[in-house]
Design a protein around this motif. Structure first.
Motif, PDB file in Angstrom:
ATOM      1  N   ARG A  55      25.532  51.769 -18.765  1.00 59.24           N
ATOM      2  CA  ARG A  55      24.452  50.816 -19.161  1.00 59.24           C
ATOM      3  C   ARG A  55      24.569  49.408 -18.188  1.00 59.24           C
ATOM      4  O   ARG A  55      25.629  49.714 -16.839  1.00 59.24           O
ATOM      5  CB  ARG A  55      25.494  49.635 -20.545  1.00 59.24           C
ATOM      6  CG  ARG A  55      25.529  51.163 -21.712  1.00 59.24           C
ATOM      7  CD  ARG A  55      27.104  50.379 -22.355  1.00 59.24           C
ATOM      8  NE  ARG A  55      27.400  50.966 -23.624  1.00 59.24           N
ATOM      9  CZ  ARG A  55      27.577  50.764 -24.536  1.00 59.24           C
ATOM     10  NH1 ARG A  55      28.116  50.110 -24.716  1.00 59.24           N
ATOM     11  NH2 ARG A  55      27.790  51.870 -25.909  1.00 59.24           N
ATOM     12  N   PRO A  56      23.818  49.148 -18.374  1.00 60.23           N
ATOM     13  CA  PRO A  56      23.637  47.717 -16.884  1.00 60.23           C
ATOM     14  C   PRO A  56      25.056  46.962 -16.792  1.00 60.23           C
ATOM     15  O   PRO A  56      24.972  47.225 -14.918  1.00 60.23           O
ATOM     16  CB  PRO A  56      22.641  46.253 -17.389  1.00 60.23           C
ATOM     17  CG  PRO A  56      22.177  47.616 -19.225  1.00 60.23           C
ATOM     18  CD  PRO A  56      23.287  48.223 -18.972  1.00 60.23           C
ATOM     19  N   GLU A  57      25.958  46.925 -17.534  1.00 63.08           N
ATOM     20  CA  GLU A  57      27.316  46.182 -16.272  1.00 63.08           C
ATOM     21  C   GLU A  57      28.154  47.727 -15.793  1.00 63.08           C
ATOM     22  O   GLU A  57      29.143  47.028 -15.326  1.00 63.08           O
ATOM     23  CB  GLU A  57      27.911  45.690 -17.648  1.00 63.08           C
ATOM     24  CG  GLU A  57      28.446  46.108 -18.911  1.00 63.08           C
ATOM     25  CD  GLU A  57      27.285  46.419 -19.956  1.00 63.08           C
ATOM     26  OE1 GLU A  57      26.538  46.875 -19.555  1.00 63.08           O
ATOM     27  OE2 GLU A  57      27.816  46.787 -21.129  1.00 63.08           O
ATOM     28  N   THR A  62      22.348  52.519 -13.712  1.00 64.40           N
ATOM     29  CA  THR A  62      21.602  52.431 -15.399  1.00 64.40           C
ATOM     30  C   THR A  62      21.303  53.519 -16.119  1.00 64.40           C
ATOM     31  O   THR A  62      19.711  53.706 -15.402  1.00 64.40           O
ATOM     32  CB  THR A  62      20.341  50.987 -15.422  1.00 64.40           C
ATOM     33  OG1 THR A  62      21.571  49.637 -14.571  1.00 64.40           O
ATOM     34  CG2 THR A  62      20.591  51.056 -17.214  1.00 64.40           C
TER      35      THR A  62
END
Lengths: 263, 291
Positions: A55-57, A62
């Protein structure tokens, strides 16, 4: 501006965190990020739901697949469904023998807490290893602390380790003492010009230094001592001359302290 | 628009259903595609596996996103056989129906930006930063050159389209921030900013569908009463004028501009039924007395 920012982000994205492992057959990280189209087919076809898409975090590029060995390791399916599912070459379709996968390399990273290094017989990483007795062997060495026991040190052999992470997952400690790292972190590399003598000897079929008039310098030992059985032509002493009765006072104690010796 | 809602006239003349026909069909398409993708992870019914970048339907139909595949190709990596087949199917499909049909009939971000556009109209939010509609082509070029330079499928690092779609299927995480950012950008900063000016995915598909036969046409343009509702409703209003107002210049009624998304909203909101879906070949210079 945007391009520059993205470029820098791309450079950063190549730094895969040490504990994020790629699926079997994954290309080297710099190639993987170009070949992987982030579709998640490997995630879907993994029968054990090991993989997830970043995920982006997550500090993984990503949308790319990875797994964390300590949470859930690779089960090393013989038919390698994740590789078959990959629509690109991001997971190398040449990989047909899962034992040849190199997702990472296990490293016994903490010698201070590993139970076997403390002289106990944990052996869990050794027992769980799918390539048992090849990827991890137990090397017997004397236990210097007790002076009368052996330690069985789990020792990883990179030519057999697939990086599945079962050892890391099963390590009984609060924090695993054995961890699977990407090969670039786990492996040293000899200088390109280095030659290991015994391997060169095997290749040549004979010693490479015999018959070459090697100059032998006298061995320097503390005065009055001798090494039994040591042949030292340059000192002018013949082997039988040493280790005679009467010279025992200078013989170096070669055995570990026995029972009753200081721990 | 001066107290009058876009399409109010069409609703009055054609009825609420017919005045929203293509919008409803389009929303059905968007949600149906999303539902098919979600049935697997949510209900365990695996009709489609994967996401918009690459998917496998009923274990035999591969579909590959050509823009992602092109970026990967720029880094020197190419698909395996199913990837190639999926690529061919998608490319041929959009060559026929018009590339930007992807934007209006498939893309999940369209729901977000349409919502922002609708709210903008509803609350009369005025003011918009100006940015050329060609910006997206510069971004497109940058992502392709950048992919080659960095060896990374560059736009996928930040692409809100795949982040939203993948996020819904595989877990959203912080991707919602990107989606909210696009929504707020369109709502407050730039009218139709994301899809109309920035998104390189749409830019790519507009080039892919440059010569598609399926087009929106204005065969009854002589009936136009200049209510401007089509211009207000259209996400790419610049595409309408040449076709709608081309009679005297000898320009045919078919909207040939690459950035028409074939959404059909102009067909809906026109009370005079000026527009309809058509083929690009049926493009006579004069439409006076056509019906």
């Amino acid at each position: 501006m945007l391009g520059l920012g993205l470029g820098l982000y791309a450079k950063q994205a190549k730094a895969l965190p040490a504990l994020a492992l790629r699926p079997p057959g994954a290309l080297a990280e710099e190639d993987f990020l170009g070949a992987c189209i982030r579709c998640g087919m490997c995630v879907r076809d993994c029968p054990y739901d090991i993989l997830e898409l970043a995920r982006p975090e997550t500090p993984v590029a990503t949308g790319t697949p990875y797994f964390t060995a300590r949470n859930i390791p690779c089960e090393m399916c013989e038919d390698i469904p994740c590789v078959k599912a990959c629509p690109t070459g991001a997971l190398d379709h040449e990989l047909t023998d899962i034992n040849k996968a190199r997702m990472g390399i296990a490293v016994l990273i903490d010698h201070e807490t590993c139970l076997n290094f403390l002289g106990l017989r944990c052996d869990v990483c050794y027992r769980i290893c799918p390539v048992i007795n090849q990827a991890i062997t137990l090397e017997m060495v004397p236990n210097q602390r007790t002076g009368r026991h052996a330690m069985f040190l789990p020792t990883v052999h990179s030519e057999h380790c697939t990086g599945c992470g079962k050892c890391e997952k099963s390590c009984v400690l609060e924090e695993a003492a054995i961890r699977v790292l990407p090969p670039r972190l786990a492996k040293g590399q000899l200088g390109k010009h280095y030659r290991v003598g015994w391997e060169e000897q095997k290749k040549a079929g004979h010693s490479l230094i015999e018959d070459r008039n090697i100059i032998d310098l006298p061995d320097r030992l503390p005065e009055g001592t001798s090494l039994p059985g040591h042949y030292d032509p340059a000192s002018g002493q013949s082997a039988p001359a040493r280790g005679l009765v009467g010279a025992e006072g200078g013989i170096i104690q070669g055995t570990p302290p026995g029972p009753g010796g200081k721990p | 628009m001066s107290g009058k809602r876009i399409g109010a006239e069409a609703v009055a003349v054609k009825g609420r259903l017919r005045a929203n026909k293509w919008l409803l069909v389009r929303r059905f398409s968007q949600f149906a595609i999303l539902t098919l993708f979600l049935l697997g992870p949510l209900a365990g019914i695996w009709i489609i596996k994967g996401n918009l970048n690459y998917s496998h339907t009923l274990a035999f139909l591969p579909l590959t996103d050509p823009y992602v595949a092109l970026q990967a190709a720029m880094t020197g990596h190419f698909p395996e056989k199913p990837g190639w087949i999926g690529l061919a199917i998608v490319v041929v499909f959009y060559l026929l129906v018009g590339g930007r049909a992807y934007c209006s009939w498939v893309c999940p971000v369209n729901l977000v930006t349409d919502a922002a556009g609708w709210l903008r109209d509803r609350f009369g939010i005025k003011g918009s930063v100006h940015l050329s509609r060609n910006t997206r082509y510069w971004i497109l070029a940058m992502t392709l050159i950048g992919s080659a330079a960095t060896g990374v499928v560059l736009w996928e690092l930040v692409n809100p389209v795949s982040m939203l779609h993948r996020g819904l299927i595989f877990g959203l995480g912080a991707a919602w921030t990107v989606v909210v950012a696009v929504f707020l950008f369109d709502l407050f900063v730039m009218s139709r900013g994301w899809c109309g000016r920035l998104c390189p995915v749409g830019a790519f598909y507009s080039l892919l569908g440059r010569w598609s036969p399926v087009r929106v046409s204005a065969p009854r343009r002589s009936a136009c009463n200049d209510c401007m509702d089509c211009f207000e409703a259209c996400p790419e209003p610049q595409v309408i004028r040449p076709a709608l107002k081309g009679e005297e210049k000898g320009v045919g009624p078919v909207i040939l501009a690459a950035n028409c998304t074939n959404c059909g909203r102009c067909i809906d909101v026109c009370s005079k039924d000026v527009f309809s879906f058509a083929l690009r070949f049926n493009n006579p210079a004069s439409t006076v007395g056509a019906d």
